[in-house]
Scaffold this motif. Structure first.
Motif, PDB file in Angstrom:
ATOM      1  N   LEU A  14       0.821  -1.211   0.000  1.00 45.59           N
ATOM      2  CA  LEU A  14       0.000   0.000   0.000  1.00 45.59           C
ATOM      3  C   LEU A  14       0.855   1.260   0.000  1.00 45.59           C
ATOM      4  O   LEU A  14       0.496   2.257  -0.637  1.00 45.59           O
ATOM      5  CB  LEU A  14      -0.945   0.009   1.193  1.00 45.59           C
ATOM      6  CG  LEU A  14      -2.279  -0.686   0.967  1.00 45.59           C
ATOM      7  CD1 LEU A  14      -3.172  -0.540   2.179  1.00 45.59           C
ATOM      8  CD2 LEU A  14      -2.987  -0.190  -0.255  1.00 45.59           C
ATOM      9  N   ALA A  15       1.980   1.239   0.687  1.00 44.83           N
ATOM     10  CA  ALA A  15       2.875   2.394   0.692  1.00 44.83           C
ATOM     11  C   ALA A  15       3.401   2.656  -0.720  1.00 44.83           C
ATOM     12  O   ALA A  15       3.460   3.809  -1.165  1.00 44.83           O
ATOM     13  CB  ALA A  15       4.030   2.168   1.661  1.00 44.83           C
ATOM     14  N   ARG A  16       3.750   1.593  -1.438  1.00 39.99           N
ATOM     15  CA  ARG A  16       4.211   1.749  -2.827  1.00 39.99           C
ATOM     16  C   ARG A  16       3.081   2.244  -3.721  1.00 39.99           C
ATOM     17  O   ARG A  16       3.286   3.097  -4.579  1.00 39.99           O
ATOM     18  CB  ARG A  16       4.773   0.427  -3.359  1.00 39.99           C
ATOM     19  CG  ARG A  16       6.138   0.089  -2.819  1.00 39.99           C
ATOM     20  CD  ARG A  16       6.818  -1.028  -3.609  1.00 39.99           C
ATOM     21  NE  ARG A  16       5.969  -2.165  -3.900  1.00 39.99           N
ATOM     22  CZ  ARG A  16       5.867  -3.264  -3.161  1.00 39.99           C
ATOM     23  NH1 ARG A  16       6.565  -3.376  -2.051  1.00 39.99           N
ATOM     24  NH2 ARG A  16       5.089  -4.250  -3.521  1.00 39.99           N
ATOM     25  N   LEU A  17       1.875   1.706  -3.532  1.00 35.98           N
ATOM     26  CA  LEU A  17       0.726   2.150  -4.330  1.00 35.98           C
ATOM     27  C   LEU A  17       0.435   3.629  -4.096  1.00 35.98           C
ATOM     28  O   LEU A  17       0.104   4.356  -5.033  1.00 35.98           O
ATOM     29  CB  LEU A  17      -0.517   1.330  -3.982  1.00 35.98           C
ATOM     30  CG  LEU A  17      -0.634  -0.046  -4.603  1.00 35.98           C
ATOM     31  CD1 LEU A  17      -1.822  -0.791  -4.002  1.00 35.98           C
ATOM     32  CD2 LEU A  17      -0.783   0.049  -6.102  1.00 35.98           C
ATOM     33  N   ALA A  18       0.540   4.072  -2.851  1.00 31.48           N
ATOM     34  CA  ALA A  18       0.244   5.461  -2.515  1.00 31.48           C
ATOM     35  C   ALA A  18       1.197   6.427  -3.209  1.00 31.48           C
ATOM     36  O   ALA A  18       0.849   7.589  -3.431  1.00 31.48           O
ATOM     37  CB  ALA A  18       0.295   5.658  -1.001  1.00 31.48           C
TER      38      ALA A  18
END
Length: 137
Positions: A14-18
């Motif tokens: 999720l951190a990468r997606l954000a």
């Protein structure tokens, strides 16, 4: 009852997606209760309490800052988004059960509007939600 946390791998994903272009916000919602486990890019009750300057207009979009300065104009309330997504996933699950029987489930839910797109990935314990800009057609 203690809230179960998503795995480190899920949090890293999720951190990468954000960080991807066009991503407005991400959410991890408990599949069991609909409670927010983690969020980014959305206004939370804690943000409002800490900042003290966020106001909620009638359309549900927030404007943060002093003297009407728009820091996060159009940002939605995380609790409201979580509640709506949780209800949508439950309704979709009921529809799938009626159509295909109890041995089937949603793997991906995608809703595209003029303003943005919501992608919901149901997991055994969590609902992973990404809200991003609608790409041009």
């Amino acid at each position: 009852m203690q809230q179960v946390s998503p795995s480190e791998e899920t949090q890293n994903l999720l951190a990468r997606l954000a960080q991807r272009p066009g991503v407005q916000s991400t959410l991890i919602i408990s599949r069991e209760t609909g409670a927010i486990v983690r969020s980014s890019g959305l206004i939370t009750a804690e943000d409002i309490a800490e900042d003290g300057t966020a106001t909620a207009p009638s359309n549900g979009a927030y404007v943060n800052g002093t003297d009407g300065e728009a820091k996060k104009k159009g940002t939605r309330d995380a609790e409201e988004v979580a509640r709506l997504v949780y209800g949508f996933v439950q309704s979709a699950g009921s529809m799938i059960e009626e159509l295909n029987g109890e041995n089937d489930e949603a793997k991906l839910l995608r809703v595209r509007t003029k303003k943005n797109e919501l992608v919901v990935v149901p997991d055994a314990k969590f609902l992973l939600v990404v809200i991003h800009d609608t790409p041009p057609a």
